[in-house]
Design a protein around this motif. Structure first.
Motif, short mmCIF file in Angstrom:
data_model
loop_
_atom_site.label_atom_id
_atom_site.label_comp_id
_atom_site.label_asym_id
_atom_site.label_seq_id
_atom_site.Cartn_x
_atom_site.Cartn_y
_atom_site.Cartn_z
N VAL A 142 -0.54 19.16 0.61
CA VAL A 142 -1.10 18.64 1.71
C VAL A 142 -1.78 17.47 1.49
CG1 VAL A 142 -2.77 19.32 3.42
CG2 VAL A 142 -0.68 20.77 2.97
N LEU A 143 -2.85 17.69 0.45
CA LEU A 143 -3.77 16.41 0.13
C LEU A 143 -3.08 15.23 -0.27
CD1 LEU A 143 -6.40 18.74 -1.81
CD2 LEU A 143 -6.60 17.69 0.37
N THR A 144 -1.90 15.42 -1.08
CA THR A 144 -1.19 14.24 -1.35
C THR A 144 -0.56 13.48 -0.29
OG1 THR A 144 -0.70 15.28 -3.53
CG2 THR A 144 0.25 13.01 -2.99
N PHE A 145 -0.11 14.60 0.69
CA PHE A 145 0.43 14.07 2.05
C PHE A 145 -0.32 13.00 2.62
CE2 PHE A 145 1.11 14.50 6.58
CZ PHE A 145 2.44 14.29 6.80
N PHE A 146 -1.65 13.51 2.88
CA PHE A 146 -2.64 12.83 3.45
C PHE A 146 -3.12 11.76 2.98
CE2 PHE A 146 -2.63 16.55 6.26
CZ PHE A 146 -2.82 16.02 7.62
N PHE A 147 -3.04 11.75 1.48
CA PHE A 147 -3.50 10.51 0.65
C PHE A 147 -2.61 9.42 0.93
CE2 PHE A 147 -4.03 8.95 -3.80
CZ PHE A 147 -5.38 8.08 -3.37
N LEU A 148 -1.35 9.79 0.90
CA LEU A 148 -0.27 8.73 1.13
C LEU A 148 -0.42 8.00 2.72
CD1 LEU A 148 1.72 7.39 -0.87
CD2 LEU A 148 0.75 9.33 -1.49
N LEU A 149 -0.56 9.05 3.51
CA LEU A 149 -0.61 8.52 4.89
C LEU A 149 -1.91 7.49 4.81
CD1 LEU A 149 -0.22 11.56 7.45
CD2 LEU A 149 1.35 9.60 6.65
N ILE A 150 -2.99 7.90 4.38
CA ILE A 150 -4.18 6.84 4.27
C ILE A 150 -3.75 5.65 3.86
CG2 ILE A 150 -6.41 6.56 3.36
CD1 ILE A 150 -6.66 9.71 3.86
N ILE A 151 -3.12 5.82 2.57
CA ILE A 151 -2.60 4.61 1.85
C ILE A 151 -1.94 3.55 2.64
CG2 ILE A 151 -1.53 3.64 -0.19
CD1 ILE A 151 -2.53 6.21 -1.90
N LEU A 152 -0.89 4.25 3.03
CA LEU A 152 0.27 3.56 4.05
C LEU A 152 -0.25 2.84 5.10
CD1 LEU A 152 3.23 5.99 3.56
CD2 LEU A 152 3.24 3.57 2.99
N GLY A 153 -1.39 3.52 5.80
CA GLY A 153 -2.08 3.01 6.89
C GLY A 153 -3.19 2.16 6.90
N ALA A 154 -3.80 2.20 5.65
CA ALA A 154 -4.91 1.27 5.41
C ALA A 154 -4.21 -0.08 4.83
CB ALA A 154 -5.77 1.77 3.96
N THR A 155 -3.07 -0.11 4.28
CA THR A 155 -2.31 -1.14 3.90
C THR A 155 -1.38 -1.72 4.77
OG1 THR A 155 -0.77 0.21 2.30
CG2 THR A 155 -2.71 -0.37 1.36
N ASP A 156 -1.32 -1.20 5.79
CA ASP A 156 -0.35 -1.53 6.69
C ASP A 156 -0.77 -3.12 7.38
OD1 ASP A 156 0.96 -2.24 9.55
OD2 ASP A 156 1.72 -0.09 8.98
N LYS A 157 0.33 -3.81 7.45
CA LYS A 157 0.06 -5.16 7.68
C LYS A 157 -0.61 -5.35 8.95
CE LYS A 157 4.53 -6.21 10.15
NZ LYS A 157 5.91 -6.89 10.17
N PHE A 158 -0.75 -4.45 9.72
CA PHE A 158 -1.35 -4.54 11.15
C PHE A 158 -2.94 -4.05 10.99
CE2 PHE A 158 3.02 -4.18 12.43
CZ PHE A 158 2.88 -5.26 13.44
N ALA A 159 -3.18 -3.47 9.87
CA ALA A 159 -4.46 -2.89 9.38
C ALA A 159 -5.45 -4.05 8.85
CB ALA A 159 -4.46 -1.59 8.57
N ASN A 160 -6.63 -3.87 8.70
CA ASN A 160 -7.47 -4.87 8.00
C ASN A 160 -7.67 -4.47 6.50
OD1 ASN A 160 -9.68 -6.26 7.01
ND2 ASN A 160 -10.97 -6.13 8.75
N GLU A 161 -6.75 -5.23 5.71
CA GLU A 161 -6.42 -4.92 4.36
C GLU A 161 -7.77 -5.02 3.62
OE1 GLU A 161 -2.80 -5.94 2.79
OE2 GLU A 161 -1.67 -5.95 4.44
N ARG A 162 -8.66 -5.78 3.95
CA ARG A 162 -9.84 -5.97 3.19
C ARG A 162 -10.62 -4.83 2.90
NH1 ARG A 162 -12.63 -11.51 5.89
NH2 ARG A 162 -10.89 -12.95 5.48
N PHE A 163 -10.59 -3.72 3.52
CA PHE A 163 -11.37 -2.55 3.52
C PHE A 163 -10.39 -1.49 2.83
CE2 PHE A 163 -13.42 -4.98 6.77
CZ PHE A 163 -14.82 -5.17 6.07
N ALA A 164 -9.17 -1.96 2.44
CA ALA A 164 -8.20 -0.55 2.19
C ALA A 164 -8.68 0.24 1.18
CB ALA A 164 -6.76 -1.31 1.92
N GLY A 165 -9.33 -0.80 0.00
CA GLY A 165 -9.61 -0.07 -1.13
C GLY A 165 -10.91 0.74 -0.88
#
Length: 235
Positions: A142-165
């Protein structure tokens, strides 16, 4: 090769900083950083390396992340094995450095009959608070599942990638705050393998779970993000 070196150094820093904080700083009487400090340390390693070398390799530092990004259509299958090898070598190099430092204090020995020895992961008798194999598997999945959702969402081209890290680093901090008592927190097969090899015994025999659960959770998240959550350009 630059990408592989970036993954090596990023994973090295994650293991050295995160596991090092657990080994050297968590339990110092009156001054120890405790679970919260270790959680922050893991998050800070990812946050700092995401900005330092993320633009070179994508900043995976974790075989599960590589699998999740592949499942999400963000990473090529041909690069999976080279990335995972680089990550595991980086983790092992960091664990070796930690072992050399750890051995420099009289009385420091690795007791592989004790939960969390040398910052290793485990379940049952090797869980910090005695959680079962099924509990450990569910938590890591479960924790890795949500970790990847966050990574994929935060680095999406429609997201503000400056704050992804920042989002990714804080996510890893939260994951550790939740699960250190359960498994000593993995969500990263390379991190688990490196510490288990130096610990041996029970933690090494249980390391399969800390490959299987995070990778399955990451792949599931990648497919769900791609098929359910991914926003597409409007023609």
């Amino acid at each position: 090769m630059k990408k592989l070196f970036a993954e090596f150094f990023g994973t090295y820093w994650l293991v050295f900083g995160g596991c090092g904080s657990a080994l050297f700083a968590a339990g110092i009487p009156d001054l120890g950083i405790g679970f919260v400090g270790v959680s922050l340390a893991f998050g800070l390693t990812v946050l700092t390396m995401a900005y330092a070398v993320g633009h070179i390799s994508g900043g995976h530092f974790n075989p599960a992340v590589s699998f999740g990004l592949w499942a999400g259509g963000r990473f090529s299958a041909k690069d999976l094995v080279p990335y995972i090898i680089a990550q595991c070598i980086g983790a092992l190099a960091a664990a070796g450095t930690l072992f050399v430092i750890w051995s420099g204090k009289a009385g420091n020995v690795i007791d592989n009959t004790r939960a969390g020895a040398f910052a290793s992961n485990g379940f049952g008798a090797f869980s910090p608070d005695g959680y079962s194999m099924s509990s450990a598997f569910i938590a890591e999945f479960v924790l890795t599942f949500f970790f990847l959702l966050i990574i994929l969402g935060a680095t999406d081209k429609f997201a503000n990638e400056r704050f992804a890290g920042i989002a990714i680093g804080l996510a890893l901090t939260l994951i550790h705050l939740i699960s250190i008592p359960i498994t000593n927190t993995s969500v990263n097969p390379a991190r688990s393998l490196s510490q288990a090899i130096f610990t041996g015994g029970g933690p090494l025999s249980q390391v399969w779970l800390f490959w299987a659960a995070p990778i399955l959770g990451a792949i599931t998240a990648g497919f769900i993000y791609k098929t359910v959550l991914q926003k597409h350009d409007v023609a």
